[in-house]
Design an enzyme around this catalytic site. Structure first.
Site, PDB file in Angstrom:
ATOM      1  N   HIS A 190       0.854  -1.199   0.000  1.00 52.36           N
ATOM      2  CA  HIS A 190       0.000   0.000   0.000  1.00 52.36           C
ATOM      3  C   HIS A 190       0.891   1.250   0.000  1.00 52.36           C
ATOM      4  O   HIS A 190       0.542   2.293  -0.530  1.00 52.36           O
ATOM      5  CB  HIS A 190      -0.886   0.062   1.257  1.00 52.36           C
ATOM      6  CG  HIS A 190      -1.959  -0.960   1.287  1.00 52.36           C
ATOM      7  ND1 HIS A 190      -1.727  -2.259   1.664  1.00 52.36           N
ATOM      8  CD2 HIS A 190      -3.283  -0.869   1.007  1.00 52.36           C
ATOM      9  CE1 HIS A 190      -2.866  -2.925   1.607  1.00 52.36           C
ATOM     10  NE2 HIS A 190      -3.826  -2.112   1.213  1.00 52.36           N
ATOM     11  N   ASP A 260      -4.191  -6.713  -7.750  1.00 49.82           N
ATOM     12  CA  ASP A 260      -4.389  -5.998  -6.495  1.00 49.82           C
ATOM     13  C   ASP A 260      -4.640  -4.541  -6.903  1.00 49.82           C
ATOM     14  O   ASP A 260      -4.521  -4.189  -8.079  1.00 49.82           O
ATOM     15  CB  ASP A 260      -3.146  -6.132  -5.599  1.00 49.82           C
ATOM     16  CG  ASP A 260      -3.483  -6.006  -4.114  1.00 49.82           C
ATOM     17  OD1 ASP A 260      -4.542  -5.428  -3.796  1.00 49.82           O
ATOM     18  OD2 ASP A 260      -2.694  -6.466  -3.272  1.00 49.82           O
TER      19      ASP A 260
END
Length: 337
Positions: A190, A260
């Site tokens: 992230h 993702d």
């Protein structure tokens, strides 16, 4: 056809025919949406989920506005990664690590109850189970959050299969993650670039090999991890060597590959939007995930960028057709159950 390959986040807990997400679903026949309980930048602010009743109404409206089957997805693993939280009136599900200490019967009962809760909520796609191995105690994003069933691939497969069967019994797609293995990483994708070249080993492929063999895998999420053992140039999400040569050709996987979130810093800091979508699609990814949590991506612009890349030959029409066929097969399979 481009729209079918997109799964996106949006900022409303209630929608109507004038909502932006509704226009996008209708205009592009979007493949799906992902729901979050809170905004990433403001954890006190509700995004899509505030109560069981509200969630039922939202998912029901989303389906009613879509003429094609719509994936309504959520990250509901249990433990710390759960968008349907007890604080909003949903039942609690233990983490993978906690589940791994339970008898098979107990695990089944817990996952059956969670699958029922998802079904009642109108969710038909759960980004779970995690089949990463807990091989690195310093790993903050898998090991630290108790998202793995353990370091033994047999145990991981055993509990992952229970989770998948429970979801399947309620006609909910499961999504294995994060291929080719995130369990040995030292950082969080992230936040930035994640290199697992020195820590990854082939043992991390074992859960995928076993579960693919069992013919139960409909969807696999590919990770934003760079692994020079597999590709000296690109992270897994953008790698033809990982997604096509390894996952499809070597491991024989025929289902959907979903990226993702393509807004994660591990990818967005190093590749432009044009590069991200082109490399991902050409690598073999069928569905592109834009969660609209870490940044806001204009969906009209996204479609236009992909269309321009198809028109100029950077992305072949065959790649788009192949992904659309797989997506259609996915929904046909669900109808037969």
């Amino acid at each position: 056809m481009i729209g079918r390959m997109l799964l996106v986040g949006f900022p409303n807990e209630n929608i109507n025919e004038n909502s932006e997400i509704v226009r996008q679903i209708k205009s592009y026949e979007l493949g799906g949406v992902i729901l979050f309980d809170r905004f990433y930048s403001d954890r006190n602010k509700t995004k899509n989920i505030s109560s069981p009743k509200q969630l039922q109404e939202l998912t029901s409206k989303l389906k009613s506005f879509s003429t094609k089957p719509l994936l309504i997805s959520v990250d509901q693993e249990g433990g710390k990664v759960a968008r349907l939280k007890p604080a909003y009136g949903f039942s609690v599900t233990p983490s993978a690590k906690q589940i791994s200490t339970l008898h098979v019967k107990e695990a089944k009962a817990i996952y059956n109850a969670q699958a029922q809760m998802l079904k009642e909520s109108g969710i038909n796609c759960d980004f779970a189970p995690v089949v990463d191995l807990a091989v690195n105690p310093k790993n903050i994003v898998i090991y630290g959050l108790e998202r793995s069933y353990g370091s033994d691939s047999k145990e991981v497969v055993k509990y992952a299969k229970i989770f998948m069967d429970s979801l399947d019994s309620e006609s909910i797609f499961s999504v294995l993650k994060h291929f080719p293995g995130h369990g040995s990483s030292l950082s969080d994708s992230h936040k930035g670039f994640v290199d697992i070249s020195d820590t990854w080993s082939e043992i991390e492929l074992e859960p995928y090999i076993e579960l693919i063999k069992s013919n139960d895998v409909s969807m696999i999420m590919t990770a934003h991890v760079f692994n020079s053992q597999l590709d000296s140039k690109y992270p897994a999400t953008l790698s033809y060597k990982v997604n096509t040569e390894l996952l499809r050709e070597k491991l024989g996987y025929k289902g959907i590959i979903i990226s993702d979130d393509l807004q994660m810093n591990a990818i967005s800091e190093h590749y432009s939007l044009e590069e991200r979508v082109t490399l991902a699609i050409n690598s073999g990814v069928d569905i592109l995930l834009f969660g609209n949590q870490l940044a806001i991506q204009d969906i009209d612009e996204l479609v236009e960028v992909i269309l321009a890349q198809i028109k100029n030959g950077a992305i072949s029409q065959k790649r788009v057709s192949d992904s659309n066929k797989r997506i259609e097969e996915l929904h046909k399979k669900r109808k037969k159950l």
